[in-house]
Design an enzyme around this catalytic site. Structure first.
Site, PDB file in Angstrom:
ATOM      1  CD  GLU A   1      -1.807  -2.384   1.479  1.00 42.58           C
ATOM      2  OE1 GLU A   1      -0.650  -2.645   1.900  1.00 42.58           O
ATOM      3  OE2 GLU A   1      -2.686  -3.258   1.372  1.00 42.58           O
TER       4      GLU A   1
ATOM      5  NE  ARG B   1      -1.664  -8.087  -0.120  1.00 34.38           N
ATOM      6  CZ  ARG B   1      -1.868  -8.900  -1.135  1.00 34.38           C
ATOM      7  NH1 ARG B   1      -0.911  -9.693  -1.553  1.00 34.38           N
ATOM      8  NH2 ARG B   1      -3.014  -8.924  -1.770  1.00 34.38           N
TER       9      ARG B   1
ATOM     10  CG  HIS C   1     -10.662  -9.396   4.810  1.00 33.51           C
ATOM     11  ND1 HIS C   1     -10.480 -10.065   3.627  1.00 33.51           N
ATOM     12  CD2 HIS C   1     -10.551  -8.076   4.510  1.00 33.51           C
ATOM     13  CE1 HIS C   1     -10.264  -9.196   2.648  1.00 33.51           C
ATOM     14  NE2 HIS C   1     -10.309  -7.976   3.162  1.00 33.51           N
TER      15      HIS C   1
HETATM   16  C1  UD1 Z   1      -7.191  -5.352  -0.189  1.00 33.52           C
HETATM   17  C2  UD1 Z   1      -6.159  -4.234  -0.302  1.00 33.52           C
HETATM   18  C3  UD1 Z   1      -5.848  -3.656   1.082  1.00 33.52           C
HETATM   19  C4  UD1 Z   1      -7.125  -3.249   1.790  1.00 33.52           C
HETATM   20  C5  UD1 Z   1      -8.094  -4.421   1.821  1.00 33.52           C
HETATM   21  C6  UD1 Z   1      -9.393  -3.975   2.407  1.00 33.52           C
HETATM   22  C7  UD1 Z   1      -4.443  -4.385  -2.053  1.00 33.52           C
HETATM   23  C8  UD1 Z   1      -3.097  -4.855  -2.398  1.00 33.52           C
HETATM   24  N1  UD1 Z   1      -4.901  -4.742  -0.846  1.00 33.52           N
HETATM   25  O1  UD1 Z   1      -6.572  -6.432   0.510  1.00 33.52           O
HETATM   26  O2  UD1 Z   1      -5.034  -2.512   0.923  1.00 33.52           O
HETATM   27  O3  UD1 Z   1      -6.804  -2.885   3.123  1.00 33.52           O
HETATM   28  O4  UD1 Z   1      -8.331  -4.876   0.486  1.00 33.52           O
HETATM   29  O5  UD1 Z   1     -10.194  -5.025   2.799  1.00 33.52           O
HETATM   30  O6  UD1 Z   1      -5.084  -3.725  -2.831  1.00 33.52           O
HETATM   31  N2  UD1 Z   1     -12.204 -12.055  -0.954  1.00 33.52           N
HETATM   32  C9  UD1 Z   1     -13.449 -12.611  -1.216  1.00 33.52           C
HETATM   33  N3  UD1 Z   1     -14.529 -11.770  -1.295  1.00 33.52           N
HETATM   34  C10 UD1 Z   1     -14.454 -10.429  -1.110  1.00 33.52           C
HETATM   35  C11 UD1 Z   1     -13.179  -9.879  -0.821  1.00 33.52           C
HETATM   36  C12 UD1 Z   1     -12.060 -10.696  -0.761  1.00 33.52           C
HETATM   37  O7  UD1 Z   1     -13.577 -13.807  -1.380  1.00 33.52           O
HETATM   38  O8  UD1 Z   1     -15.466  -9.743  -1.186  1.00 33.52           O
HETATM   39  C13 UD1 Z   1     -11.013 -12.952  -0.905  1.00 33.52           C
HETATM   40  C14 UD1 Z   1     -10.648 -13.467  -2.311  1.00 33.52           C
HETATM   41  O9  UD1 Z   1     -10.161 -14.776  -2.199  1.00 33.52           O
HETATM   42  C15 UD1 Z   1      -9.521 -12.509  -2.718  1.00 33.52           C
HETATM   43  C16 UD1 Z   1      -8.819 -12.318  -1.388  1.00 33.52           C
HETATM   44  O10 UD1 Z   1      -9.877 -12.218  -0.425  1.00 33.52           O
HETATM   45  O11 UD1 Z   1      -8.692 -13.034  -3.731  1.00 33.52           O
HETATM   46  C17 UD1 Z   1      -7.868 -11.174  -1.297  1.00 33.52           C
HETATM   47  O12 UD1 Z   1      -8.407  -9.965  -1.773  1.00 33.52           O
HETATM   48  P1  UD1 Z   1      -7.391  -8.755  -2.159  1.00 33.52           P
HETATM   49  O13 UD1 Z   1      -8.203  -7.568  -2.553  1.00 33.52           O
HETATM   50  O14 UD1 Z   1      -6.368  -9.226  -3.124  1.00 33.52           O
HETATM   51  O15 UD1 Z   1      -6.619  -8.509  -0.817  1.00 33.52           O
HETATM   52  P2  UD1 Z   1      -7.122  -7.912   0.563  1.00 33.52           P
HETATM   53  O16 UD1 Z   1      -6.343  -8.589   1.621  1.00 33.52           O
HETATM   54  O17 UD1 Z   1      -8.598  -7.929   0.609  1.00 33.52           O
HETATM   55  N1  UDP Z   2     -16.086  -2.816   7.815  1.00 34.35           N
HETATM   56  C1  UDP Z   2     -17.346  -3.364   7.549  1.00 34.35           C
HETATM   57  N2  UDP Z   2     -17.596  -4.650   7.957  1.00 34.35           N
HETATM   58  C2  UDP Z   2     -16.686  -5.408   8.601  1.00 34.35           C
HETATM   59  C3  UDP Z   2     -15.394  -4.836   8.854  1.00 34.35           C
HETATM   60  C4  UDP Z   2     -15.128  -3.543   8.437  1.00 34.35           C
HETATM   61  O1  UDP Z   2     -18.207  -2.706   6.970  1.00 34.35           O
HETATM   62  O2  UDP Z   2     -16.995  -6.559   8.934  1.00 34.35           O
HETATM   63  C5  UDP Z   2     -15.797  -1.441   7.348  1.00 34.35           C
HETATM   64  C6  UDP Z   2     -15.182  -0.489   8.361  1.00 34.35           C
HETATM   65  O3  UDP Z   2     -16.178   0.210   9.087  1.00 34.35           O
HETATM   66  C7  UDP Z   2     -14.343   0.441   7.482  1.00 34.35           C
HETATM   67  C8  UDP Z   2     -13.932  -0.439   6.325  1.00 34.35           C
HETATM   68  O4  UDP Z   2     -14.806  -1.564   6.346  1.00 34.35           O
HETATM   69  O5  UDP Z   2     -15.104   1.512   6.962  1.00 34.35           O
HETATM   70  C9  UDP Z   2     -12.506  -0.869   6.488  1.00 34.35           C
HETATM   71  O6  UDP Z   2     -12.203  -1.847   5.564  1.00 34.35           O
HETATM   72  P1  UDP Z   2     -10.962  -2.819   5.721  1.00 34.35           P
HETATM   73  O7  UDP Z   2     -10.635  -2.969   7.166  1.00 34.35           O
HETATM   74  O8  UDP Z   2     -11.291  -4.040   4.930  1.00 34.35           O
HETATM   75  O9  UDP Z   2      -9.828  -2.064   4.914  1.00 34.35           O
HETATM   76  P2  UDP Z   2      -8.762  -0.915   5.267  1.00 34.35           P
HETATM   77  O10 UDP Z   2      -9.497   0.228   5.848  1.00 34.35           O
HETATM   78  O11 UDP Z   2      -7.760  -1.515   6.195  1.00 34.35           O
HETATM   79  O12 UDP Z   2      -8.136  -0.622   3.951  1.00 34.35           O
END
Ligand code: UD1
Ligand code: UDP
Length: 370
Positions: A135, A209, A240
């Site tokens: 990030e 991550r 998540h």
């Molecule tokens: C991403 C962002 C991170 C952000 C986070 C918010 C990058 C590199 N990372 O990380 O900065 O804080 O989102 O949550 O952009 N998945 C599902 N359904 C969903 C969402 C995720 O199944 O609705 C699973 C899938 O297997 C997917 C995996 O989560 O491949 C990872 O998703 P990805 O967006 O690559 O990484 P995050 O850890 O979610």
């Molecule tokens: N959030 C949500 N449901 C959940 C957990 C978080 O709606 O079960 C909301 C939270 O209020 C915030 C946003 O998701 O607005 C944060 O997302 P996340 O933690 O996935 O990502 P980050 O902010 O670390 O990028």
């Protein structure tokens, strides 16, 4: 200006959607703009639940999420697929948000297409390119190629000024717009979680991550120790959907008394749950911004943060990922009313809930639309 300014907003993950949907709605009210929403669907289910809440149907849904996706494939797909839309729509301005792969790759794509770029939530920095990964680099890339930078705080403005002289504006964070809208207008029952009203609730979220593996294991073990130590607390962890999170947390915390592992919550119940919580433990960026606005103490499960403002104001503390330290910091808040009051009575440094309005005004001035 005799034709409408065409603005494309691109987003793809849950937090980007929460922070961009209020802006989509605000900009759509202005008759001088033609608004196009493009979702990469880097997240699928977690994105859709936010789109439903704000009643936004994207103009383009690139539907890119793959199970356990990697950065290389996702990045190249975003560049290629957004190019197709930019070629077809030729927007005057592309707005991206924050520091995700969606943000950096759609900004690069817009830059290659010679379209002006606006960065919402600009200027956050740890100044360590490896933390958070990837990030921090994403933010730097987007700010470097943006024409308009909407910084949430003075600190973010100052970070940007180290590198740039033009296009920097302080607006507050649109997350406060979203949060205040939900808290004011939407209520929902949390009965389905099955929390006990006579216990203090500790809310946990962790998905970063750099916390995969050992750090997340330590966090879960700290939770186990805490529920053994205090019989008047309960912990709820909306996990998540990333399999790297679920596969570590479940084996340690499943079937532990007073620990509830649940699916990610929709934004409305999640805001209600934050409000009801006694303490929040999180590595999330957005929650570090929201919880101080609700007066709930936050312990951040990371060693550093790009959001130090709330630490300076007293509502947030870094607890890291060491098991003993997490137990110590939570115990301090549970044992000392004085410590608790100090954190819960701090001020929200992230905006007044009018960030979208300020962004709209800046765009109008930049493009000389009266
Ligand atoms: C991403 C962002 C991170 C952000 C986070 C918010 C990058 C590199 N990372 O990380 O900065 O804080 O989102 O949550 O952009 N998945 C599902 N359904 C969903 C969402 C995720 O199944 O609705 C699973 C899938 O297997 C997917 C995996 O989560 O491949 C990872 O998703 P990805 O967006 O690559 O990484 P995050 O850890 O979610
Ligand atoms: N959030 C949500 N449901 C959940 C957990 C978080 O709606 O079960 C909301 C939270 O209020 C915030 C946003 O998701 O607005 C944060 O997302 P996340 O933690 O996935 O990502 P980050 O902010 O670390 O990028």
């Amino acid at each position: 200006m005799d034709k409408k300014l065409k603005i494309a907003l691109v987003f793809g993950t849950r937090p980007e959607a929460i922070k961009m949907c209020p802006l989509v709605k605000k900009l759509k009210e202005n008759p001088n703009f033609k608004i196009i929403t493009i979702v990469t669907a880097q997240h699928r289910q977690m994105l859709d639940s936010v789109l439903d809440l704000f009643e936004i149907t994207p103009d383009y849904d690139l539907n890119l999420m793959k199970p356990n996706q990697d950065l290389w494939n996702l990045s190249s797909e975003i560049i290629l697929k957004t190019k197709e839309v930019f070629d077809k729509e030729t927007p005057d301005l592309v707005l991206v948000h924050g520091d995700t792969t969606t943000a950096s790759m759609s900004a690069i794509s817009a830059f290659y297409s010679r379209i002006k770029i606006g960065h919402v939530e600009a200027g956050l920095r740890t100044f360590d390119k490896d933390y958070p990964f990837p990030e921090e680099l994403n933010r730097v890339i987007v700010d470097e190629i943006s024409d308009l930078m909407f910084a949430p705080t003075d600190r973010a403005v100052n970070n940007l000024k180290l590198n740039s002289k033009k296009g920097i504006y302080k607006t507050g964070n649109t997350v406060i717009d979203a949060l205040l809208y939900v808290v004011k207008n939407k209520k929902t029952s949390l009965d389905f979680i099955g929390l006990k009203s006579d216990l203090k609730t500790i809310l946990l979220t962790s998905h970063r991550r750099e916390n995969f593996g050992k750090p997340l294991e330590n966090i879960c073990l700290a939770i186990k120790d805490l529920v053994e130590k205090y019989d008047d607390i309960q912990v709820v962890y909306p996990m998540h959907l990333n399999p790297n999170v679920q596969n570590t947390a479940r084996p340690i915390l499943e079937n532990i008394e007073r620990v509830k592992l649940i699916e990610p919550l929709d934004y409305v119940p999640f805001c209600n749950l934050m409000k009801k919580s006694h303490i929040i433990l999180t590595d999330s960026g957005g929650i570090q911004e929201e919880a101080p606005a609700l007066g709930i103490p936050v312990l951040v499960l990371r060693d550093e943060t790009e959001r130090p403002e709330a630490i300076e104001f007293g509502g947030v503390k870094l607890a890291g990922t060491n098991k003993e330290n997490i137990v110590k910091e939570v115990s301090l808040l549970l044992d000392s009313n004085q410590e608790y009051d100090k954190m819960s009575k701090s001020i929200n440094p992230y905006g007044d809930g009018r960030a979208c309005e300020y962004i709209e005004k800046i765009i109008l001035e930049y493009f000389k639309i009266s």
